[in-house]
Design an enzyme around this catalytic site. Structure first.
Site, short mmCIF file in Angstrom:
data_model
loop_
_atom_site.label_atom_id
_atom_site.label_comp_id
_atom_site.label_asym_id
_atom_site.label_seq_id
_atom_site.Cartn_x
_atom_site.Cartn_y
_atom_site.Cartn_z
N ASP A 1 0.86 -1.18 0.00
CA ASP A 1 0.00 0.00 0.00
C ASP A 1 0.89 1.23 0.00
OD1 ASP A 1 -1.87 2.02 0.38
OD2 ASP A 1 -3.10 0.82 1.74
N ARG B 1 -0.16 4.42 -0.63
CA ARG B 1 -0.94 5.65 -0.56
C ARG B 1 -0.51 6.55 0.59
NH1 ARG B 1 -6.74 2.90 -0.57
NH2 ARG B 1 -5.54 1.52 0.81
#
Length: 425
Positions: free
Chosen positions: A337, A339
């Site tokens: 991930d 982000r």
């Protein structure tokens, strides 16, 4: 865990003409650079740097200085594996001897930082290596080059630093790493920070968004205001769909229903059943519409949990061959991930949100939005439908990414749409 110092202390030390140590990411060089402001360079500081580092002294500069001084790339096609932007080496034209002594290099460093200097003040090649920093600093590239320029600028000085990698005193021929750097910092009274801390500080204390446009958007869930934002350093556009009054004469910005939705072309637009993104977006719009007040923030640049559309399609290929959604990213050499929610937090603050009920089943999203003057008073589960195509994906998010997804173990592929389960990409 290694004890670190505050960014505030590091900035104060840079302003006072002291050196600091900055560590980069473990997945990058995982090394510590000795850094000070170029305009504060002295023979003593340069001699200290030469004694405890590799001796390959570099002077990071912002792009405007490089352009003014005609500092061209060292090689036409940069092949450095970390993208360090080396320019042609230089010496001060006047006031030095051979250029290699600590005194000579300090003179060249100060001249590079002098806002009145011109290209003809330098000879090429030389004994000091200027580096060109990315515009936007560590927010664009998390390297020591950008960290040095950011620290100098934050200290109110010219955007020019001096850097070199600290060598190990225990393992001859190697660079010093975290634990040894802490000991070294304490022995010499130096602040020790990480580039990650510098990134976090800048995201929290600087504004990196610009509100560009606002328009009425009628949807099947009712009418929203679409407010467009640009991210100054990332060349990415975002949009907030706002219902009702968030802050103003009749609203205080508290208790706002908020969904921060990561862009997903395949799910949101094409209706892909490999993920739960499209149904989540639709459900969030419906819930905010029913509430009569809230925000659905659509974050661009988050495709595939931040790895981008092409990489996401490559990850799908690996998933079709047996990998799960997490392992596929890792096999591509990408994080599970990638982000970051700092820009999203700044947009919410700009909209007037102070406290929110966050529509998500992803606990990490809550953590990512904390610390920006926002208060999350409740996490509201966001229901979506599981299907035969996305059930393994949902289970992987639950088991490996910690998403709060209840009831998935009761799913049976023979049942077309078995019910509603929460999920958050």
């Amino acid at each position: 865990m290694t004890r670190l110092d505050s960014v505030e202390r590091a900035v104060a030390d840079i302003a006072a003409g002291k050196a600091v140590i900055v560590i980069d990411d473990e997945d990058r060089e995982n090394e510590g650079d000795l850094i000070f402001a170029a305009e504060k360079a002295t023979p003593e500081m340069v001699a200290f740097m030469v004694r405890y580092t590799s001796g390959y002294l570099c002077v990071p500069l912002d792009g405007a200085i490089c352009d003014r001084l005609g500092l061209l790339p060292m090689y036409a096609v940069n092949q450095d594996k970390h993208g360090t932007a080396y320019t042609v080496t230089v010496d001060a034209r006047n006031g030095i001897g051979t250029g290699i002594s600590a005194s000579d290099r300090a003179t060249t460093m100060r001249l590079l930082a002098d806002p009145t200097s011109v290209a003809d003040d330098f000879t090429r090649p030389g004994h000091v290596v200027p580096l060109r920093a990315k515009d936007g600093g560590v927010l664009r590239r998390p390297g020591h080059t950008e960290a040095a320029v950011d620290l100098a600028r934050m200290a109110g000085l010219q955007p020019a630093g001096a850097i070199c990698e600290i060598v190990s005193q225990k393992d001859e021929g190697s660079m010093a790493h975290t634990d040894e750097l802490r000991v070294f910092a304490d022995e010499h009274g130096l602040a020790l920070i990480t580039i990650a801390d510098l990134i976090e500080w800048r995201r929290k204390h600087e504004k990196h968004i610009e509100r560009v446009a606002e328009a009425r958007i009628p949807t099947r869930h009712g009418e929203f205001r679409a407010i467009g934002y640009t991210s100054i350093y990332e060349d990415v556009e975002h949009v907030a769909l706002v219902r009702g009054e968030i802050a103003g004469p009749n609203a205080d910005g508290d208790d706002v229903l908020v969904r921060v939705h990561s862009e997903c072309l395949t799910g949101d637009v094409f209706g892909s059943r490999r993920c739960d993104c499209g149904p989540q977006l639709d459900a969030a719009l419906a819930m905010v519409a029913r509430e009569g007040r809230g925000v659905v923030l659509y974050m661009r640049g988050h495709e595939g949990r931040g790895i981008g559309l092409m990489h996401k399609l490559q990850a799908y290929q690996l998933q079709d061959a047996g990998a799960d959604t997490v392992d596929a990213n890792l096999k591509l050499g990408l994080p599970a991930d990638a982000r970051d929610y700092g820009i999203g937090a700044q947009i919410l603050v700009d909209l007037g949100v102070r406290s929110m009920r966050l529509l998500t089943n992803n606990p990490a999203k809550r953590v990512g939005l904390d610390g920006y003057g926002l208060h999350i008073i409740e996490r509201v589960p966001l229901p979506v439908r599981a299907n035969a195509e996305n059930i393994r994906y949902l289970m992987t998010k639950r088991d490996k990414l910690g998403h709060d997804l209840a009831g998935l173990d009761d799913f049976h592929e023979s049942v077309h749409l078995p019910g509603e389960f929460g999920g958050a990409l």
